[in-house]
Design a protein around this motif. Sequence first.
Motif, PDB file in Angstrom:
ATOM      1  N   SER A   1     -53.816 -10.382  80.660  1.00 53.66           N
ATOM      2  CA  SER A   1     -54.612 -11.043  81.702  1.00 53.66           C
ATOM      3  C   SER A   1     -54.897 -10.081  82.857  1.00 53.66           C
ATOM      4  CB  SER A   1     -53.883 -12.293  82.214  1.00 53.66           C
ATOM      5  OG  SER A   1     -52.706 -11.946  82.919  1.00 53.66           O
TER       6      SER A   1
ATOM      7  N   ALA B   1     -58.593  -8.906  84.043  1.00 54.26           N
ATOM      8  CA  ALA B   1     -59.050  -8.987  85.427  1.00 54.26           C
ATOM      9  C   ALA B   1     -59.559  -7.627  85.919  1.00 54.26           C
ATOM     10  CB  ALA B   1     -57.914  -9.463  86.318  1.00 54.26           C
TER      11      ALA B   1
ATOM     12  N   GLU C   1     -63.476  -7.346  87.013  1.00 53.94           N
ATOM     13  CA  GLU C   1     -63.753  -7.027  88.413  1.00 53.94           C
ATOM     14  C   GLU C   1     -64.031  -5.548  88.647  1.00 53.94           C
ATOM     15  OE1 GLU C   1     -60.855  -8.665  91.078  1.00 53.94           O
ATOM     16  OE2 GLU C   1     -60.486 -10.417  89.799  1.00 53.94           O
TER      17      GLU C   1
ATOM     18  N   GLU D   1     -57.383 -19.448  84.340  1.00 48.82           N
ATOM     19  CA  GLU D   1     -56.107 -19.090  84.925  1.00 48.82           C
ATOM     20  C   GLU D   1     -55.163 -20.281  84.838  1.00 48.82           C
ATOM     21  OE1 GLU D   1     -56.967 -15.382  85.328  1.00 48.82           O
ATOM     22  OE2 GLU D   1     -55.082 -16.175  86.075  1.00 48.82           O
TER      23      GLU D   1
END
Length: 529
Positions: A395, A399, A403, A121
């Motif tokens: 991005s 994610a 997740e 990140e």
Amino acid sequence: MVLKVRRRSWRILIVTLSLMTMGFLCILNLLAHELNFSEKTAKKQNENRFVLQDPELYIAQGIRKPQAAVDKSDHDNVNLEYGSHRKFVFTSHNNIPENEDLNIGADDSDEEYSNGGVKGEEEGDDGDDDDIDDTVDEWKGDNLDIHSQSKVQKVFEPYDFQNMSKLIFAKPPLRFQEVPNGKQMAEEKVMAQAGVREFSPKLAVSEGIFWSPYVEKMVPKGFSDEEVFNYTASIQSLEVHSVEPASWNKCGRPKNAYIVLRDKRVVCARYRDSDVRFILGEALSFYLSRLLGLDNVPAVVLSTTSAGQWSTQNLKTLDWSKDKLVALIQWIPNMDSFSSYVKIPERILKAYESGKPILGVHLKNATLQEITELQQWGTLFLFDYLTGNYDRVASMQDAAYEEKKPSIITEKIRNLFKSTKTNKLWLIDNESGLLDAYDLIYNEESGGARFLTFHKQMLQTMCVFQKSTVTAIQRLLQEENPHVSLFNYGMAHDPVLKKVLPNYNVKLIRRWFHQRLAEVYKWINQCAS
């Protein structure tokens, strides 16, 4: 007496009939003229109709014939069909053999590219230190000597890609007085409303796949090429008046800086120590945006910490080292509040989840605000696909994937802000573009191949495009080495880039930039058909 009255009545009748006959003849004449005018207009529009070329012409490796892309005789088989909307029908070229597999995998070359590995990140990753000398890749050995193009001194103009390999790129004449001292380059206003008719969704799309001139006119405007390059030229050696460490709403990550120049204009300074690829990625992404006709990527000027413009500053307060590359990035006002945060529009989310792209016929109930937003988002997806940018929408997709939480994609998008004054979307922090992004995607050791899927998914949410951007992509594809055209364009405007770039490893761009252009163009053709 009666006889006189009858004669007078006959005269009146005759005059009336004569006038009616003349009026009837005038009406017939006007109708004939209008019919003839309509036929000529239709014929002229048909002659001027935008024609997309066969994508196989550009994707076939090593057999491109640039002139065929503009030779009308090669495209006599391109027709228009009329259905619910106008669309293009394509047939393949007989002189193009079958194309190799378009599924992109890792680079099969034996090159060694520094700093492989999945990128972290932005807030917590300063990257590994690279020395520029470790990534030397002389272009001359690859027949890409940029200094031996030709002796023809012709100035490059945006969208002028014909016979580019024979040009030497030179700066156009600059008018420095057009950027007043002490004033920030002001953001352009939304298009003036004078003379604009009331919006109807029928006005949104032209030729089936392009945003109409009406929509293009209504999209908030950024900066013209002349404004941008007057601006960049005027700050290349301008003395720095003060420096301030970066914060969350001023230039981002630690080691960046908020810079006030001598004439009180403001820029953000991106500092990456020896990680040159991020600085070059920021600059090359900016120049690609100008080649594509985008006006919503902040301008970038390269500098070095040893340059004279920093002589009055103590750079140790920023923890900067000497002789390091720095990117000075245009400060865009009215984007430092929570109201400038941006989320993906609902229509695009539905297209993303369903796998069915947005077509012109799907916009019957769209408002003008929705239309102008979709236009900007669609161009964003094209741009990020070409640069491979993994630090914006991709991005968020990553994610959500990692997740196992799809709702993440509905949250605020990274590195994308909306001007609270004009509602224009600005694509900021493009440092991952082209260099680091291609390393992540095409290096097997980096483990970033999934970003191929992420970029493709977002690209294929839209089937309506900005016509000028499609034209620019088409013309870039006519170049045998489109990445060299990009490099030359950037170096013509930035003397520091001209010194640094020829000594940097560009093998991944040389290998994949043309391929990604061809893939975007192929998707446009699929939408057209």
